[in-house]
Design a protein around this motif. Structure first.
Motif, PDB file in Angstrom:
ATOM      1  N   ALA A  31     114.346  -5.158 115.586  1.00 52.74           N
ATOM      2  CA  ALA A  31     114.824  -4.241 116.631  1.00 52.74           C
ATOM      3  C   ALA A  31     115.618  -3.091 116.025  1.00 52.74           C
ATOM      4  O   ALA A  31     115.508  -1.946 116.476  1.00 52.74           O
ATOM      5  N   MET A  32     116.404  -3.355 114.989  1.00 48.76           N
ATOM      6  CA  MET A  32     117.180  -2.306 114.326  1.00 48.76           C
ATOM      7  C   MET A  32     116.255  -1.248 113.723  1.00 48.76           C
ATOM      8  O   MET A  32     116.538  -0.051 113.796  1.00 48.76           O
ATOM      9  N   VAL A  33     115.157  -1.694 113.134  1.00 51.11           N
ATOM     10  CA  VAL A  33     114.187  -0.764 112.550  1.00 51.11           C
ATOM     11  C   VAL A  33     113.490   0.014 113.664  1.00 51.11           C
ATOM     12  O   VAL A  33     113.351   1.241 113.597  1.00 51.11           O
ATOM     13  N   ALA A  34     113.074  -0.684 114.713  1.00 50.92           N
ATOM     14  CA  ALA A  34     112.325  -0.046 115.809  1.00 50.92           C
ATOM     15  C   ALA A  34     113.160   0.988 116.553  1.00 50.92           C
ATOM     16  O   ALA A  34     112.618   1.980 117.053  1.00 50.92           O
ATOM     17  N   GLN A  35     114.471   0.789 116.629  1.00 50.83           N
ATOM     18  CA  GLN A  35     115.348   1.699 117.384  1.00 50.83           C
ATOM     19  C   GLN A  35     115.701   2.966 116.603  1.00 50.83           C
ATOM     20  O   GLN A  35     116.252   3.907 117.170  1.00 50.83           O
ATOM     21  N   ALA A  36     115.383   3.007 115.332  1.00 56.16           N
ATOM     22  CA  ALA A  36     115.753   4.167 114.509  1.00 56.16           C
ATOM     23  C   ALA A  36     114.941   5.396 114.904  1.00 56.16           C
ATOM     24  O   ALA A  36     113.768   5.295 115.257  1.00 56.16           O
ATOM     25  N   GLU A  37     115.598   6.547 114.824  1.00 62.05           N
ATOM     26  CA  GLU A  37     114.889   7.807 115.038  1.00 62.05           C
ATOM     27  C   GLU A  37     113.931   8.028 113.877  1.00 62.05           C
ATOM     28  O   GLU A  37     114.230   7.702 112.737  1.00 62.05           O
ATOM     29  N   GLY A  38     112.782   8.602 114.164  1.00 55.73           N
ATOM     30  CA  GLY A  38     111.819   8.883 113.110  1.00 55.73           C
ATOM     31  C   GLY A  38     111.094   7.632 112.671  1.00 55.73           C
ATOM     32  O   GLY A  38     110.933   6.682 113.424  1.00 55.73           O
ATOM     33  N   GLY A  46     125.865   7.964 111.861  1.00 53.39           N
ATOM     34  CA  GLY A  46     126.286   7.426 113.153  1.00 53.39           C
ATOM     35  C   GLY A  46     125.129   7.141 114.101  1.00 53.39           C
ATOM     36  O   GLY A  46     125.343   6.931 115.291  1.00 53.39           O
ATOM     37  N   ARG A  47     123.910   7.108 113.583  1.00 50.02           N
ATOM     38  CA  ARG A  47     122.735   6.875 114.427  1.00 50.02           C
ATOM     39  C   ARG A  47     122.007   5.584 114.066  1.00 50.02           C
ATOM     40  O   ARG A  47     120.867   5.371 114.477  1.00 50.02           O
ATOM     41  N   GLY A  48     122.628   4.727 113.275  1.00 60.43           N
ATOM     42  CA  GLY A  48     122.028   3.442 112.932  1.00 60.43           C
ATOM     43  C   GLY A  48     120.992   3.487 111.827  1.00 60.43           C
ATOM     44  O   GLY A  48     120.261   2.512 111.622  1.00 60.43           O
ATOM     45  N   LEU A  49     120.937   4.583 111.083  1.00 60.36           N
ATOM     46  CA  LEU A  49     119.901   4.700 110.056  1.00 60.36           C
ATOM     47  C   LEU A  49     120.188   3.854 108.817  1.00 60.36           C
ATOM     48  O   LEU A  49     119.260   3.329 108.199  1.00 60.36           O
ATOM     49  N   SER A  50     121.456   3.699 108.450  1.00 59.07           N
ATOM     50  CA  SER A  50     121.747   2.836 107.297  1.00 59.07           C
ATOM     51  C   SER A  50     121.367   1.395 107.618  1.00 59.07           C
ATOM     52  O   SER A  50     120.812   0.681 106.784  1.00 59.07           O
ATOM     53  N   VAL A  51     121.648   0.976 108.846  1.00 59.62           N
ATOM     54  CA  VAL A  51     121.262  -0.369 109.284  1.00 59.62           C
ATOM     55  C   VAL A  51     119.740  -0.497 109.270  1.00 59.62           C
ATOM     56  O   VAL A  51     119.193  -1.502 108.813  1.00 59.62           O
ATOM     57  N   ALA A  52     119.046   0.527 109.759  1.00 58.13           N
ATOM     58  CA  ALA A  52     117.589   0.468 109.852  1.00 58.13           C
ATOM     59  C   ALA A  52     116.927   0.361 108.476  1.00 58.13           C
ATOM     60  O   ALA A  52     116.020  -0.458 108.283  1.00 58.13           O
ATOM     61  N   VAL A  53     117.373   1.173 107.505  1.00 60.00           N
ATOM     62  CA  VAL A  53     116.721   1.124 106.190  1.00 60.00           C
ATOM     63  C   VAL A  53     117.059  -0.165 105.456  1.00 60.00           C
ATOM     64  O   VAL A  53     116.200  -0.742 104.772  1.00 60.00           O
ATOM     65  N   LYS A  54     118.287  -0.645 105.617  1.00 60.87           N
ATOM     66  CA  LYS A  54     118.636  -1.919 104.982  1.00 60.87           C
ATOM     67  C   LYS A  54     117.887  -3.074 105.652  1.00 60.87           C
ATOM     68  O   LYS A  54     117.419  -3.988 104.981  1.00 60.87           O
ATOM     69  N   VAL A  90     115.287  -5.784 103.876  1.00 62.55           N
ATOM     70  CA  VAL A  90     115.444  -7.234 103.988  1.00 62.55           C
ATOM     71  C   VAL A  90     114.175  -7.869 104.557  1.00 62.55           C
ATOM     72  O   VAL A  90     113.689  -8.889 104.048  1.00 62.55           O
ATOM     73  N   LEU A  91     113.612  -7.277 105.597  1.00 67.05           N
ATOM     74  CA  LEU A  91     112.394  -7.828 106.203  1.00 67.05           C
ATOM     75  C   LEU A  91     111.230  -7.822 105.218  1.00 67.05           C
ATOM     76  O   LEU A  91     110.531  -8.831 105.062  1.00 67.05           O
ATOM     77  N   LEU A 110     130.530  -1.187 106.067  1.00 62.94           N
ATOM     78  CA  LEU A 110     131.027  -2.514 106.430  1.00 62.94           C
ATOM     79  C   LEU A 110     130.415  -2.961 107.760  1.00 62.94           C
ATOM     80  O   LEU A 110     129.952  -4.102 107.895  1.00 62.94           O
ATOM     81  N   ARG A 111     130.400  -2.042 108.756  1.00 62.15           N
ATOM     82  CA  ARG A 111     129.794  -2.365 110.063  1.00 62.15           C
ATOM     83  C   ARG A 111     128.298  -2.630 109.921  1.00 62.15           C
ATOM     84  O   ARG A 111     127.759  -3.558 110.531  1.00 62.15           O
ATOM     85  N   ALA A 112     127.623  -1.818 109.115  1.00 64.68           N
ATOM     86  CA  ALA A 112     126.174  -2.001 108.924  1.00 64.68           C
ATOM     87  C   ALA A 112     125.882  -3.369 108.314  1.00 64.68           C
ATOM     88  O   ALA A 112     125.007  -4.099 108.797  1.00 64.68           O
ATOM     89  N   ASN A 113     126.611  -3.725 107.275  1.00 62.21           N
ATOM     90  CA  ASN A 113     126.383  -5.022 106.637  1.00 62.21           C
ATOM     91  C   ASN A 113     126.693  -6.175 107.584  1.00 62.21           C
ATOM     92  O   ASN A 113     125.963  -7.169 107.613  1.00 62.21           O
ATOM     93  N   ASP A 114     127.765  -6.054 108.366  1.00 57.24           N
ATOM     94  CA  ASP A 114     128.087  -7.089 109.354  1.00 57.24           C
ATOM     95  C   ASP A 114     126.955  -7.240 110.361  1.00 57.24           C
ATOM     96  O   ASP A 114     126.557  -8.352 110.709  1.00 57.24           O
TER      97      ASP A 114
END
Length: 193
Positions: A45-52, A136-144, A148-149, A171-175
């Motif tokens: 879901a984190m990957v799917a929600q990313a812009e681009g 601030g758009r969740g991109l670091s979470v999406a690429v990480k 992992v996947l 820190l928030r992204a890793n959490d």
């Protein structure tokens, strides 16, 4: 930065150095994620929600990697323990043991990337960065999450990451990804210099 020493936060030597006038100028951390604790649906879901588009970076993307790296090389917080040296063409080129994942916006510009070193079933994130205009758009979470996947599907079972403890965003992204912090480090300099 002049002379500095990086130690585990609880190292006995730290107290002796501080008594001699050494000062903590930065904090860093290490964290781990094991494949058996990954929430696959959440990461998808984190990957799917990313812009681009979030995808693996290939050798055809090296110019884009170098461009993003040059635009962000001064943005890494911390000190000696978390410094990032500018990439050259060789370091920007992914390989079987050095994989990379990126977020590309509709005009094909690379705006976020993470590089991961692979050693058997172990993976270590070397760095993750997002273009200033896209933070601030969740991109670091999406690429990480994408890394992992993909790597879990290929048999990686242990993921390590780290960075500046002053970088609230990572820190928030890793959490959010499920990493558990298990190491804390301090960087000390003499007399606060």
């Amino acid at each position: 930065m002049g002379e500095s020493i990086v130690l585990l936060i609880q190292a006995p030597r730290r107290a002796a150095l501080e008594a001699e006038g050494w000062v903590v100028v930065a904090r860093s951390f290490g964290a781990q994620l094991d494949s058996n604790s990954i929430n696959v649906e959440r990461l998808q879901a984190m990957v799917a929600q990313a812009e681009g588009t979030v995808r693996e970076i290939t050798d055809t993307d090296v110019d884009a990697v170098l461009h993003l790296d040059a635009a962000t090389v001064e943005d890494y917080p911390g000190s000696a323990a978390t410094q990032h040296a500018a990439l050259d063409r060789r370091a920007a080129t992914p390989s079987a043991s050095r994989r990379a994942f990126g977020a590309f916006v509709p005009d094909a510009e690379l705006v976020a990337m993470t590089f991961v070193d692979i050693d058997g079933a172990d993976a270590e994130t070397q760095f993750t960065v997002v273009h200033r205009a896209w933070r601030g758009r969740g991109l670091s979470v999406a690429v990480k999450a994408a890394s992992v996947l993909a790597l879990t599907a290929e048999g990686v079972t242990r993921f390590r990451t780290g960075g500046s403890a002053d970088n609230a965003a990572i820190l928030r992204a890793n959490d959010a990804l499920g990493y558990v912090r298990d190491e804390e480090w301090v960087t000390l300099v003499p007399n606060g210099r």
